[in-house]
Motif scaffolding. Structure first.
Motif, mmCIF file in Angstrom:
data_model
loop_
_atom_site.group_PDB
_atom_site.id
_atom_site.type_symbol
_atom_site.label_atom_id
_atom_site.label_comp_id
_atom_site.label_asym_id
_atom_site.label_seq_id
_atom_site.Cartn_x
_atom_site.Cartn_y
_atom_site.Cartn_z
ATOM 1 N N UNK A 65 -30.639 22.291 -34.392
ATOM 2 C CA UNK A 65 -30.211 23.167 -33.418
ATOM 3 C C UNK A 65 -31.066 24.534 -33.161
ATOM 4 N N UNK A 66 -31.402 24.849 -31.925
ATOM 5 C CA UNK A 66 -32.237 25.889 -31.526
ATOM 6 C C UNK A 66 -31.385 26.838 -30.838
ATOM 7 N N UNK A 104 -32.691 35.122 -22.455
ATOM 8 C CA UNK A 104 -33.167 34.038 -21.495
ATOM 9 C C UNK A 104 -34.175 33.183 -22.291
ATOM 10 N N UNK A 105 -34.742 32.068 -21.607
ATOM 11 C CA UNK A 105 -35.634 31.108 -22.257
ATOM 12 C C UNK A 105 -36.535 30.785 -21.154
ATOM 13 N N UNK A 106 -37.756 30.749 -21.458
ATOM 14 C CA UNK A 106 -38.644 30.058 -20.402
ATOM 15 C C UNK A 106 -39.914 29.437 -21.002
ATOM 16 N N UNK A 107 -40.627 28.706 -20.381
ATOM 17 C CA UNK A 107 -41.923 28.278 -20.865
ATOM 18 C C UNK A 107 -42.811 28.070 -19.681
ATOM 19 N N UNK A 108 -43.955 28.381 -19.835
ATOM 20 C CA UNK A 108 -44.945 28.009 -18.558
ATOM 21 C C UNK A 108 -46.264 27.416 -19.239
ATOM 22 N N UNK A 109 -46.203 27.065 -20.386
ATOM 23 C CA UNK A 109 -47.146 25.964 -21.118
ATOM 24 C C UNK A 109 -46.230 25.114 -21.431
ATOM 25 N N UNK A 110 -46.967 23.806 -21.709
ATOM 26 C CA UNK A 110 -46.316 22.546 -22.351
ATOM 27 C C UNK A 110 -45.468 22.930 -23.554
ATOM 28 N N UNK A 126 -33.995 8.521 -33.599
ATOM 29 C CA UNK A 126 -32.743 8.918 -33.839
ATOM 30 C C UNK A 126 -32.489 10.328 -34.181
ATOM 31 N N UNK A 127 -33.672 11.136 -33.990
ATOM 32 C CA UNK A 127 -33.429 12.661 -34.180
ATOM 33 C C UNK A 127 -32.742 13.265 -32.950
ATOM 34 N N UNK A 128 -32.140 14.429 -33.273
ATOM 35 C CA UNK A 128 -31.246 15.127 -32.150
ATOM 36 C C UNK A 128 -31.738 16.473 -31.974
ATOM 37 N N UNK A 129 -31.915 16.915 -30.966
ATOM 38 C CA UNK A 129 -31.859 18.225 -30.535
ATOM 39 C C UNK A 129 -31.075 19.117 -29.796
ATOM 40 N N UNK A 130 -30.652 20.146 -30.185
ATOM 41 C CA UNK A 130 -29.537 20.739 -29.272
ATOM 42 C C UNK A 130 -30.121 22.249 -29.085
ATOM 43 N N UNK A 131 -30.252 22.524 -27.723
ATOM 44 C CA UNK A 131 -31.021 23.900 -27.156
ATOM 45 C C UNK A 131 -29.843 24.887 -27.055
ATOM 46 N N UNK A 132 -29.382 25.777 -27.555
ATOM 47 C CA UNK A 132 -28.142 26.453 -27.273
ATOM 48 C C UNK A 132 -28.894 27.868 -26.739
ATOM 49 N N UNK A 133 -28.726 28.080 -25.215
ATOM 50 C CA UNK A 133 -29.293 29.276 -24.764
ATOM 51 C C UNK A 133 -28.172 30.137 -23.951
ATOM 52 N N UNK A 149 -28.066 23.177 -23.402
ATOM 53 C CA UNK A 149 -26.845 23.905 -23.420
ATOM 54 C C UNK A 149 -27.094 25.405 -22.815
ATOM 55 N N UNK A 150 -27.068 25.580 -21.286
ATOM 56 C CA UNK A 150 -27.502 26.835 -21.051
ATOM 57 C C UNK A 150 -26.206 27.573 -20.237
ATOM 58 N N UNK A 151 -26.016 28.793 -20.631
ATOM 59 C CA UNK A 151 -24.716 29.704 -20.570
ATOM 60 C C UNK A 151 -24.995 30.253 -18.761
ATOM 61 N N UNK A 152 -26.160 30.089 -18.431
ATOM 62 C CA UNK A 152 -26.245 30.776 -17.105
ATOM 63 C C UNK A 152 -27.253 29.576 -16.153
ATOM 64 N N UNK A 153 -27.909 30.088 -15.259
ATOM 65 C CA UNK A 153 -28.500 29.005 -14.482
ATOM 66 C C UNK A 153 -29.942 28.396 -14.991
ATOM 67 N N UNK A 154 -30.527 27.214 -14.509
ATOM 68 C CA UNK A 154 -31.416 26.516 -14.830
ATOM 69 C C UNK A 154 -32.465 26.538 -13.808
ATOM 70 N N UNK A 155 -33.783 26.749 -13.964
ATOM 71 C CA UNK A 155 -34.719 26.598 -12.648
ATOM 72 C C UNK A 155 -35.645 25.814 -13.098
ATOM 73 N N UNK A 156 -36.194 24.752 -12.576
ATOM 74 C CA UNK A 156 -37.194 23.637 -12.566
ATOM 75 C C UNK A 156 -38.359 24.213 -11.644
ATOM 76 N N UNK A 157 -39.156 24.979 -11.843
ATOM 77 C CA UNK A 157 -40.242 25.300 -10.934
ATOM 78 C C UNK A 157 -41.158 24.106 -10.370
#
Length: 198
Positions: free
Chosen positions: A92-93, A98-104, A112-119, A145-153
């Motif tokens: 869990x992260x 706000x969270x963003x990324x401009x590089x990979x 079988x591993x699981x990631x949960x991204x709580x934003x 899991x994003x509490x506000x808007x999600x944007x795919x540029x």
């Protein structure tokens, strides 16, 4: 693709043809499975859409409230909101920003591993930014899991299941291998979404 509780008329920007059964519509822009559902279609579609919305809201609440992942790994505030060029281990992260990324960014783990991204704020994938899976990691095991808007540029390529409290927008040439589930709206401009295999 589907919408509820609003009617098919809320799906704009492309032509829809209602099937003879009136339980779904089709479009040349929606490929396999090529069915589009709305709350005003014939039974049993409205009941199925209500169930789908309820299941999505339950999934959002469950994933947002998790404090310990199956792997026992949890981080808070990783990358201070900018996760560009990070490698993310299973677990869990959590961000209160706000969270963003401009590089990979990279998800390294097994199938079988699981990631949960709580934003807690917005999430933005910058132009051309990509999620890279390594070591057998699977899109269906990554939950955003994003509490506000999600944007795919423009031209961004992501992996995972997106559960947004508000809206999700896809700009031209953006791609998702996963699912986009929003509680208010989804907008797409020449985007491509491929469903993961469950």
């Amino acid at each position: 693709m589907g919408t509820s509780p609003i009617a098919q008329a809320a799906l704009t920007g492309f032509a829809l043809t209602l099937d003879a059964s009136n339980t779904y519509a089709t479009s040349d822009l929606v490929k396999s499975p090529s069915k589009v559902y709305a709350a005003d279609h014939a039974a049993p579609t409205p009941a199925k859409m209500t169930t789908a919305i309820s299941d999505m809201e339950t999934a959002y609440t469950d994933a947002a409230s998790r404090t310990l992942s199956p792997s026992g790994f949890s981080t808070v505030g990783l990358g201070a909101g900018d996760i560009s060029d990070l490698t993310l281990a299973p677990g869990i992260h959590k961000w209160s920003t706000n969270v963003k990324f401009d590089l990979d960014i990279y998800f390294t783990g097994t199938k079988t591993d699981v990631w949960i991204m709580q934003i807690a704020g917005t999430f933005t994938a910058g132009p051309g930014a990509k999620v890279i899976l390594a070591g057998g990691a699977l899109a269906e095991n990554i939950f955003w899991v994003v509490a506000d808007a999600v944007a795919f540029d423009d031209g961004s390529e992501l992996e995972g299941i997106f559960l947004a409290k508000t809206m999700i927008s896809f700009n031209a040439g953006s791609k998702l291998h996963g699912a986009a589930l929003a509680q208010t709206a989804v907008t797409m401009i020449s985007a491509k979404i491929n469903e993961p295999v469950y």
